[in-house]
Design a protein around this motif. Sequence first.
Motif, PDB file in Angstrom:
ATOM      1  N   LEU A 187       0.738  -0.939  -0.030  1.00 45.81           N
ATOM      2  CA  LEU A 187      -0.230   0.292  -0.332  1.00 45.81           C
ATOM      3  C   LEU A 187       0.490   1.292   0.318  1.00 45.81           C
ATOM      4  N   PHE A 201      -9.444   1.751   2.030  1.00 50.02           N
ATOM      5  CA  PHE A 201      -8.998   2.137   0.539  1.00 50.02           C
ATOM      6  C   PHE A 201      -9.802   3.248  -0.206  1.00 50.02           C
ATOM      7  N   TYR A 207      -5.405   5.314   2.035  1.00 54.66           N
ATOM      8  CA  TYR A 207      -5.653   4.258   2.600  1.00 54.66           C
ATOM      9  C   TYR A 207      -5.106   4.210   4.685  1.00 54.66           C
TER      10      TYR A 207
END
Length: 198
Positions: free
Chosen positions: A7, A32, A20
Amino acid sequence: PTMRALLEGKKQLYGRAFWYRFSGQTPMKFEFRFKGRDATVYILSSDRPDSLKGSNLCGAALEEPFLQPFDAFEQCVARVRDMGAKHREIILAGTPEALNWGYELCEGDLRNKYDVGVVRGSTMMNRALPSDYADRMLKGYDKKAADAFVHGHFVNMSKGVVYYGFDRQEHVIGLYGDQVPSGARIGMGMDFNVNPMA
């Protein structure tokens, strides 16, 4: 940690367009936002498959599923039912572990009961691993173990003998054919592991 690293990479790639948040509370979850779409990913344990009950999910992924009880898979089948989902799917990602329920699901009798597609990948193809990793595995494993743990095939490692690697000609010394020499003492040893028992 792997999910967070991925991420962070997306965040660097897309900047403010990607957001996120991680919550380490039980249940752990990632939230997210990307291109106006929101999603939530829960991290749950299959130690107690009944604890998975109650959710309405659009998808589920089981990591190393064939080390988990079949009940965990069945709970996922029952949970992936969100009517708002455009695509409902269950993903199983892991190594074939003997001829258990995973074999039955992917290649055996259960395959006809579920809509299953199998994608097999060899460790040799994994570019995210060090270049010598697969070679070290191949050197350390015999052919059957390499077929399972390097090439991703379900392998019967105990067919026909107590242990597939046992060879009477190589491993039995001092006996002549099947005859026990006169006066010889016979002993036996057993290893009562939980599963499998040797």
